[in-house]
Motif scaffolding. Sequence first.
Motif, PDB file in Angstrom:
ATOM      1  N   CYS A 121     -48.546  11.936  22.908  1.00 15.52           N
ATOM      2  CA  CYS A 121     -49.821  11.554  22.300  1.00 15.52           C
ATOM      3  C   CYS A 121     -50.892  12.615  22.610  1.00 15.52           C
ATOM      4  CB  CYS A 121     -50.236  10.202  22.880  1.00 15.52           C
ATOM      5  SG  CYS A 121     -51.309   9.264  21.824  1.00 15.52           S
ATOM      6  N   THR A 135     -44.514   5.434  19.682  1.00 20.62           N
ATOM      7  CA  THR A 135     -45.414   4.369  19.232  1.00 20.62           C
ATOM      8  C   THR A 135     -44.977   3.022  19.799  1.00 20.62           C
ATOM      9  OG1 THR A 135     -45.813   5.579  17.176  1.00 20.62           O
ATOM     10  CG2 THR A 135     -46.395   3.250  17.198  1.00 20.62           C
ATOM     11  N   LEU A 167     -46.019   2.757  23.402  1.00 21.37           N
ATOM     12  CA  LEU A 167     -47.467   2.594  23.574  1.00 21.37           C
ATOM     13  C   LEU A 167     -47.948   1.217  23.108  1.00 21.37           C
ATOM     14  CD1 LEU A 167     -48.600   6.157  22.417  1.00 21.37           C
ATOM     15  CD2 LEU A 167     -48.682   5.253  24.740  1.00 21.37           C
ATOM     16  N   ALA A 168     -47.273   0.662  22.084  1.00 23.97           N
ATOM     17  CA  ALA A 168     -47.714  -0.626  21.529  1.00 23.97           C
ATOM     18  C   ALA A 168     -47.132  -1.810  22.298  1.00 23.97           C
ATOM     19  CB  ALA A 168     -47.315  -0.721  20.052  1.00 23.97           C
ATOM     20  N   ILE A 186     -49.400   8.542  15.071  1.00 22.72           N
ATOM     21  CA  ILE A 186     -49.307   7.533  16.136  1.00 22.72           C
ATOM     22  C   ILE A 186     -50.409   6.483  15.968  1.00 22.72           C
ATOM     23  CG2 ILE A 186     -49.542   7.134  18.622  1.00 22.72           C
ATOM     24  CD1 ILE A 186     -48.122   9.770  19.121  1.00 22.72           C
ATOM     25  N   GLN A 187     -51.617   6.938  15.642  1.00 25.15           N
ATOM     26  CA  GLN A 187     -52.726   5.986  15.433  1.00 25.15           C
ATOM     27  C   GLN A 187     -52.415   5.011  14.307  1.00 25.15           C
ATOM     28  OE1 GLN A 187     -57.098   7.012  15.840  1.00 25.15           O
ATOM     29  NE2 GLN A 187     -56.245   8.986  15.299  1.00 25.15           N
ATOM     30  N   TYR A 218     -49.550   2.622  15.301  1.00 26.97           N
ATOM     31  CA  TYR A 218     -50.060   1.684  16.321  1.00 26.97           C
ATOM     32  C   TYR A 218     -50.940   0.621  15.664  1.00 26.97           C
ATOM     33  CZ  TYR A 218     -52.206   0.249  20.799  1.00 26.97           C
ATOM     34  OH  TYR A 218     -52.652  -0.455  21.890  1.00 26.97           O
ATOM     35  N   ARG A 219     -51.809   1.101  14.762  1.00 23.79           N
ATOM     36  CA  ARG A 219     -52.711   0.172  14.064  1.00 23.79           C
ATOM     37  C   ARG A 219     -51.918  -0.799  13.183  1.00 23.79           C
ATOM     38  NH1 ARG A 219     -56.657  -2.970  14.312  1.00 23.79           N
ATOM     39  NH2 ARG A 219     -57.996  -3.193  12.481  1.00 23.79           N
ATOM     40  N   VAL A 233     -49.007  -1.994  13.857  1.00 26.79           N
ATOM     41  CA  VAL A 233     -48.513  -3.039  14.764  1.00 26.79           C
ATOM     42  C   VAL A 233     -49.643  -4.036  15.061  1.00 26.79           C
ATOM     43  CG1 VAL A 233     -47.630  -3.523  17.094  1.00 26.79           C
ATOM     44  CG2 VAL A 233     -46.762  -1.537  15.814  1.00 26.79           C
ATOM     45  N   GLU A 234     -50.843  -3.512  15.319  1.00 26.20           N
ATOM     46  CA  GLU A 234     -51.983  -4.404  15.612  1.00 26.20           C
ATOM     47  C   GLU A 234     -52.273  -5.347  14.447  1.00 26.20           C
ATOM     48  OE1 GLU A 234     -55.160  -2.348  18.640  1.00 26.20           O
ATOM     49  OE2 GLU A 234     -55.177  -1.617  16.580  1.00 26.20           O
TER      50      GLU A 234
END
Lengths: 207, 134
Positions: A74, A94, A97-98, A128-129, A132-133, A135-136
């Motif tokens: 990252c 990812t 991190l998630a 990655i952002q 990750y987003r 997943v959110e």
Amino acid sequence: MHNLTFLCRMLASATHEMQNILAIIKESGALAGDVLNLNGPPRMKHGDKLFSALETLEAQVERGRTLMMALNTCAHAAAAEYDVLELSVFCDRTAVLADRIVRLRECSLKLVKQLDKGRIRADGFDFIQTAYRAVELVLAGCRAGDELTLALQPAENGQAVLRVASKTARAVPQSDAEFDAMTARIGAQARLEAGELRLTVPLASGE
Amino acid sequence: MATGLSILLIDDEEDFIRTLAARLELRGMRPRTAFSGMQGLEELEREAPDVVLLDMRMPALSGIDVLRRIRAARPELPVMIITGHCSEQDRDQALELGVQGYYSKPVPFDELLGSLRVLQDPSGGGLPRIRAVG
């Protein structure tokens, strides 16, 4: 951006140092185990507890190593060191991190890779952002006990799909302008359905 | 006296290679340690090992610099990389220079042992067994 660049340089350096520290802890614990094993199983009182502690030490070092690798990628990605990404590697990172935000919601995350090799042309930090987003956004519609899958799959016409899906949630994830901008930056098409989000990305030619 | 594989470990992380060397020694191998690239090259000159375990990121002389010098002087000498920094660029560079293994820290010890065992006995025969030495 100047602050972010500095932060990422420090993070890249610190995560590298952490790998060295973890390596020393791991080898020291393993050496203690080696010595204890020299003459067969130790007969000392509570020896089982000592071995159990050494096993815990090793498992936690591995946990730390995985997290440090993800953070290191990252940090290097944020320093714009990548413009062609190996999807499989960046999905691994990812997922690591998630994992924590998923566990905080008392859910679980499983990574499924059906595409071993496949590269895309994109900025690594943006990818990655975005992942990750994604997943959110799916996680927002999940309840405790739900299982999320982060799947990397091949698609038609030289494309790949990154799919984040809930096992039980049926709400359609709610996108926002920020996420739309993220997907545009990595050249992805987002599709939001009941309990899942798909990002379709074009693979780099010749990959 | 140990008669196992002679191994030169080069890494500026002294605690790490001392511990790793102790574990290898318990398995009958003959490790030597060097705490800088330059010291490693001097050790290499003094007595050639069977294999070199080399870190990538070291002050002054980097692992890649050391590897290039080893390749120039002893192209046949097996070298394995052990590094805390695992960039694709570093790995590709090391593989191009013909390393026999590339491991990220913390090292997967059994895998490393397996590779060393193959160097010691290419016909196979399992991992070196732990035993007391000295």
